[in-house]
Design an enzyme around this catalytic site. Structure first.
Site, PDB file in Angstrom:
ATOM      1  N   ASP A  13     -13.580  58.319  82.665  1.00 46.75           N
ATOM      2  CA  ASP A  13     -13.426  59.709  83.044  1.00 46.75           C
ATOM      3  C   ASP A  13     -12.331  60.001  82.244  1.00 46.75           C
ATOM      4  O   ASP A  13     -11.323  61.185  82.718  1.00 46.75           O
ATOM      5  CB  ASP A  13     -13.741  60.148  84.484  1.00 46.75           C
ATOM      6  CG  ASP A  13     -14.496  60.003  85.307  1.00 46.75           C
ATOM      7  OD1 ASP A  13     -15.576  60.299  84.457  1.00 46.75           O
ATOM      8  OD2 ASP A  13     -14.715  59.514  86.142  1.00 46.75           O
ATOM      9  N   LYS A  16     -12.331  61.426  77.466  1.00 45.47           N
ATOM     10  CA  LYS A  16     -12.335  60.670  76.491  1.00 45.47           C
ATOM     11  C   LYS A  16     -13.284  62.065  75.349  1.00 45.47           C
ATOM     12  O   LYS A  16     -13.333  62.328  74.297  1.00 45.47           O
ATOM     13  CB  LYS A  16     -13.658  59.890  76.429  1.00 45.47           C
ATOM     14  CG  LYS A  16     -12.709  58.386  76.817  1.00 45.47           C
ATOM     15  CD  LYS A  16     -14.111  57.060  77.202  1.00 45.47           C
ATOM     16  CE  LYS A  16     -15.179  57.921  78.465  1.00 45.47           C
ATOM     17  NZ  LYS A  16     -14.566  57.890  80.238  1.00 45.47           N
ATOM     18  N   GLY A  40     -20.327  60.986  81.686  1.00 48.69           N
ATOM     19  CA  GLY A  40     -20.212  63.422  81.518  1.00 48.69           C
ATOM     20  C   GLY A  40     -18.837  62.837  80.822  1.00 48.69           C
ATOM     21  O   GLY A  40     -17.988  62.655  81.940  1.00 48.69           O
ATOM     22  N   HIS A  41     -19.104  63.164  79.512  1.00 46.38           N
ATOM     23  CA  HIS A  41     -17.933  63.763  79.259  1.00 46.38           C
ATOM     24  C   HIS A  41     -18.030  65.381  78.895  1.00 46.38           C
ATOM     25  O   HIS A  41     -18.396  66.345  78.290  1.00 46.38           O
ATOM     26  CB  HIS A  41     -17.982  63.327  77.356  1.00 46.38           C
ATOM     27  CG  HIS A  41     -18.265  61.146  77.637  1.00 46.38           C
ATOM     28  ND1 HIS A  41     -18.416  60.641  76.476  1.00 46.38           N
ATOM     29  CD2 HIS A  41     -17.191  60.945  78.694  1.00 46.38           C
ATOM     30  CE1 HIS A  41     -18.098  59.650  76.873  1.00 46.38           C
ATOM     31  NE2 HIS A  41     -18.026  59.396  77.854  1.00 46.38           N
ATOM     32  N   GLN A 230     -17.161  55.720  79.740  1.00 43.35           N
ATOM     33  CA  GLN A 230     -16.787  54.658  80.809  1.00 43.35           C
ATOM     34  C   GLN A 230     -15.656  53.967  79.991  1.00 43.35           C
ATOM     35  O   GLN A 230     -14.731  54.991  79.587  1.00 43.35           O
ATOM     36  CB  GLN A 230     -17.859  53.347  81.129  1.00 43.35           C
ATOM     37  CG  GLN A 230     -19.173  53.792  81.983  1.00 43.35           C
ATOM     38  CD  GLN A 230     -20.352  54.116  80.451  1.00 43.35           C
ATOM     39  OE1 GLN A 230     -20.519  53.288  80.237  1.00 43.35           O
ATOM     40  NE2 GLN A 230     -20.483  55.223  81.423  1.00 43.35           N
TER      41      GLN A 230
HETATM   42  P1  GDP Z   1     -14.759  61.521  79.758  1.00 45.67           P
HETATM   43  O1  GDP Z   1     -15.831  61.174  80.973  1.00 45.67           O
HETATM   44  O2  GDP Z   1     -13.643  60.027  79.430  1.00 45.67           O
HETATM   45  O3  GDP Z   1     -15.125  62.301  79.338  1.00 45.67           O
HETATM   46  O4  GDP Z   1     -14.392  62.439  80.994  1.00 45.67           O
HETATM   47  P2  GDP Z   1     -14.550  63.612  82.627  1.00 45.67           P
HETATM   48  O5  GDP Z   1     -14.882  64.847  81.376  1.00 45.67           O
HETATM   49  O6  GDP Z   1     -15.436  62.744  83.064  1.00 45.67           O
HETATM   50  O7  GDP Z   1     -13.129  63.566  83.092  1.00 45.67           O
HETATM   51  C1  GDP Z   1     -11.946  64.352  82.743  1.00 45.67           C
HETATM   52  C2  GDP Z   1     -11.900  66.128  82.995  1.00 45.67           C
HETATM   53  O8  GDP Z   1     -10.184  65.619  83.229  1.00 45.67           O
HETATM   54  C3  GDP Z   1     -12.780  66.749  82.667  1.00 45.67           C
HETATM   55  O9  GDP Z   1     -12.516  68.196  83.974  1.00 45.67           O
HETATM   56  C4  GDP Z   1     -11.301  67.664  81.839  1.00 45.67           C
HETATM   57  O10 GDP Z   1     -12.094  68.915  81.570  1.00 45.67           O
HETATM   58  C5  GDP Z   1     -10.426  67.743  82.589  1.00 45.67           C
HETATM   59  N1  GDP Z   1      -9.512  67.111  81.312  1.00 45.67           N
HETATM   60  C6  GDP Z   1      -8.963  66.916  80.590  1.00 45.67           C
HETATM   61  N2  GDP Z   1      -8.086  66.643  80.101  1.00 45.67           N
HETATM   62  C7  GDP Z   1      -7.422  66.859  80.643  1.00 45.67           C
HETATM   63  C8  GDP Z   1      -6.069  67.368  81.484  1.00 45.67           C
HETATM   64  O11 GDP Z   1      -5.219  67.039  80.215  1.00 45.67           O
HETATM   65  N3  GDP Z   1      -5.425  68.154  82.317  1.00 45.67           N
HETATM   66  C9  GDP Z   1      -6.168  68.551  83.024  1.00 45.67           C
HETATM   67  N4  GDP Z   1      -5.964  69.190  84.607  1.00 45.67           N
HETATM   68  N5  GDP Z   1      -7.436  68.127  83.040  1.00 45.67           N
HETATM   69  C10 GDP Z   1      -7.875  67.647  81.899  1.00 45.67           C
HETATM   70  P1  IMO Z   2     -17.375  58.182  81.516  1.00 48.28           P
HETATM   71  O1  IMO Z   2     -18.156  57.979  80.428  1.00 48.28           O
HETATM   72  C1  IMO Z   2     -16.415  56.599  85.925  1.00 48.28           C
HETATM   73  C2  IMO Z   2     -19.126  53.763  86.782  1.00 48.28           C
HETATM   74  C3  IMO Z   2     -19.529  53.357  88.846  1.00 48.28           C
HETATM   75  C4  IMO Z   2     -20.483  53.080  89.505  1.00 48.28           C
HETATM   76  C5  IMO Z   2     -20.299  51.899  88.488  1.00 48.28           C
HETATM   77  C6  IMO Z   2     -21.148  51.281  87.845  1.00 48.28           C
HETATM   78  O2  IMO Z   2     -17.771  59.717  82.226  1.00 48.28           O
HETATM   79  O3  IMO Z   2     -16.423  58.069  81.833  1.00 48.28           O
HETATM   80  P2  IMO Z   2     -23.624  52.390  86.632  1.00 48.28           P
HETATM   81  O4  IMO Z   2     -24.482  53.929  87.014  1.00 48.28           O
HETATM   82  O5  IMO Z   2     -22.880  51.879  85.741  1.00 48.28           O
HETATM   83  O6  IMO Z   2     -24.972  51.536  87.027  1.00 48.28           O
HETATM   84  O7  IMO Z   2     -22.241  52.260  87.623  1.00 48.28           O
HETATM   85  O8  IMO Z   2     -19.371  52.048  86.684  1.00 48.28           O
HETATM   86  N1  IMO Z   2     -19.324  54.458  86.194  1.00 48.28           N
HETATM   87  C7  IMO Z   2     -18.493  55.382  85.515  1.00 48.28           C
HETATM   88  N2  IMO Z   2     -17.050  55.953  86.196  1.00 48.28           N
HETATM   89  N3  IMO Z   2     -16.988  57.471  84.174  1.00 48.28           N
HETATM   90  C8  IMO Z   2     -17.560  56.997  84.051  1.00 48.28           C
HETATM   91  O9  IMO Z   2     -18.879  57.285  82.892  1.00 48.28           O
HETATM   92  C9  IMO Z   2     -18.915  55.582  84.698  1.00 48.28           C
HETATM   93  N4  IMO Z   2     -20.246  55.200  84.340  1.00 48.28           N
HETATM   94  C10 IMO Z   2     -20.099  54.554  85.218  1.00 48.28           C
HETATM   95  O10 IMO Z   2     -19.049  54.599  89.585  1.00 48.28           O
HETATM   96  O11 IMO Z   2     -18.979  52.468  89.957  1.00 48.28           O
HETATM   97 MG    MG Z   3     -16.772  60.909  82.401  1.00 48.38          MG
END
Ligand code: GDP
Ligand code: IMO
Ligand code: MG
Length: 429
Positions: A13, A16, A40-41, A230
């Site tokens: 998270d 990415k 979840g991207h 991840q």
């Molecule tokens: P990922 O899994 O690495 O793609 O990241 P996620 O999408 O799960 O979580 C990142 C969250 O932060 C999302 O809700 C994005 O919209 C948000 N986000 C990304 N970059 C920024 C930033 O620079 N500032 C803020 N406040 N939110 C951001």
């Molecule tokens: P992105 O790509 C954050 C965490 C879960 C749990 C552990 C194992 O959005 O960054 P799993 O479902 O793989 O068996 O869970 O890994 N986890 C993540 N945490 N971002 C993710 O993906 C994750 N994918 C798995 O919360 O602790």
């Molecule tokens: Mg994510």
């Protein structure tokens, strides 16, 4: 021409999805190489917000080829939902999406085993996203899996049934009564029907021998960006085991998950938040259980993109970041969510740990919760809103100081700083 890689350096998270989307115009191809719909991207632009689970984040650029590599695991029902959602918003998906025949399938009964396994672990549970990730990768390595290329073979249903029956035995052995268990809001039988219906769409997608496909593109001089899912601290080998996911989220996963040679890899972008988050169980030395942690969660909207769970929040952990940089050979750092720290007068950064009476700056084998006590350096905050910054304004002096401090500790340059969730909220250094 070669393969550049973007990897999360923390517990996932990091942002990415946003950065892959931002970098996509520089690449001909974006490819996912590991993980599955546990990812979840999030991508935000023009007032719209999308969360991708299986589809690469290059999909919003109509010129970009998007590959789901052999190392990814696919739940066809989730993929179908993603495609429908994107197409109903006017995003062209199926033309530019290519799926490896060798990618393994997540069956509905894999998701039951995931739930049963977490149930049987009680307080020791991993905090899995319950998408069936562990059981599907287990079947892959145990040589029991079903792959995308299998959906068209005549005895697919027999193979499926044999797997399902084996899985149901495991579920029963774990003492789990699945009859009341819901999968994405459906009971098992209903979900299974939806899963089978979704195979029709999967069959219509472009199926490829992805290792040939991608190497041909490289030979033709195309640029590839590999999109990690991840983060390094969730890697099955190097993460805080057993509180990890079941794939190699680090650089090696790119080669095995796409079929490309290490010599093809160019830049390695390592992405990290200006602080840390973690969702699910496991050690988190710099976790803040106080008002500061709550402030980060609120300001950063730190709730899981896949499960909606509140993310645990804490200060930036430099020994852990250094570890991830070392494992991946990171060439460029990208710092995300700087804006979330706007309101902090001072910011703490862990530069070492106290561990068994000694000061250390590495991650020891036994890093169980509470054993590593962070040693912090205190940095002055920037006390202004960076979300509204324009590229030409540059960054506030105190934020530059924070970045210099990090660069000095990890000996790697920060080349991009993200100042908000939107595609446009970005400063290049
Ligand atoms: P990922 O899994 O690495 O793609 O990241 P996620 O999408 O799960 O979580 C990142 C969250 O932060 C999302 O809700 C994005 O919209 C948000 N986000 C990304 N970059 C920024 C930033 O620079 N500032 C803020 N406040 N939110 C951001
Ligand atoms: P992105 O790509 C954050 C965490 C879960 C749990 C552990 C194992 O959005 O960054 P799993 O479902 O793989 O068996 O869970 O890994 N986890 C993540 N945490 N971002 C993710 O993906 C994750 N994918 C798995 O919360 O602790
Ligand atoms: Mg994510």
């Amino acid at each position: 021409m070669g393969v550049d890689v973007l990897l999360g350096l923390q517990w996932g998270d990091e942002g990415k999805g946003k950065i892959v989307d931002v970098l996509t115009p520089l690449y001909d191809v974006v490819a996912r190489f590991q993980g599955g719909p546990n990812a979840g991207h999030t991508i935000e632009f023009e007032g719209k917000k999308f969360v991708l689970h299986t589809i690469p984040s290059g999909i919003f650029n109509p010129k970009c080829i998007n590959i789901i590599g052999n190392g990814v695991i696919i739940d066809p029902a989730i993929l179908q939902k993603e495609i429908i959602n994107l197409e109903s918003s006017g995003v062209e998906v199926t033309k530019n999406l290519f799926v490896s025949r060798k990618a393994h399938l997540i069956l509905p009964s894999h998701r039951l085993i995931d739930a049963a396994s977490e149930f049987s672990k009680g307080l020791q549970k991993i905090g899995s996203t319950l998408k069936g990730i562990g059981p599907t990768y287990t079947d892959k390595t145990a040589r029991n899996g079903l792959r995308v290329g299998d959906v068209s073979v005549p005895d697919f249903f027999e193979k499926y049934t044999a797997s399902k029956n084996r899985h149901l035995q495991t579920v029963a052995q774990l003492g789990f009564d699945y009859t009341n268990h819901m999968i994405d809001g459906f009971d098992f039988e209903t979900y299974e029907k939806r899963w089978f219906a979704s195979l029709e769409l999967l069959k219509k997608l472009n199926h490829i021998d992805s290792e040939y496909f991608i190497n041909d593109l490289l030979q033709k001089g195309k640029n590839v960006l590999a999109e990690g899912a991840q983060g390094s601290l969730l890697d099955v080998d190097f993460g805080s085991y057993p509180f990890v996911t079941s794939s190699n989220t680090t650089i090696a996963g790119v080669c095995s998950g796409l079929g490309i040679a290490p010599s093809k890899i160019g830049k390695v972008y390592g992405i990290f938040k200006a602080y840390c988050t973690r969702v699910g169980s496991g050690p988190f030395p710099t976790e803040l259980l106080d008002a500061d942690g709550e402030n980060m969660r609120k300001t950063g909207n730190e709730f899981g993109s896949t499960t909606g769970r509140p993310r645990r929040c804490g200060w930036l952990d430099l020994p852990a970041l250094n570890y991830a940089i070392m494992l991946n050979g990171v060439t460029d750092l990208i710092m995300m969510k700087a804006d979330v720290l706007d309101g902090f007068k001072t910011i703490n950064v862990a530069v070492a740990y106290q561990y068994e009476g000694k000061r250390i700056a590495y991650l020891p084998f036994d890093a169980t919760d509470g054993k590593l006590v962070p040693v912090y350096s205190e940095i002055t905050g920037w006390n202004c809103k960076v979300t509204e910054l324009k590229e030409k304004d540059g960054l506030p002096v105190d934020l530059e100081n924070y970045i210099h401090f990090i660069e000095n500790e990890v000996k790697t340059p920060v080349t991009i700083v993200s100042t908000g969730p939107d595609r446009t909220q970005i400063v290049y250094r």
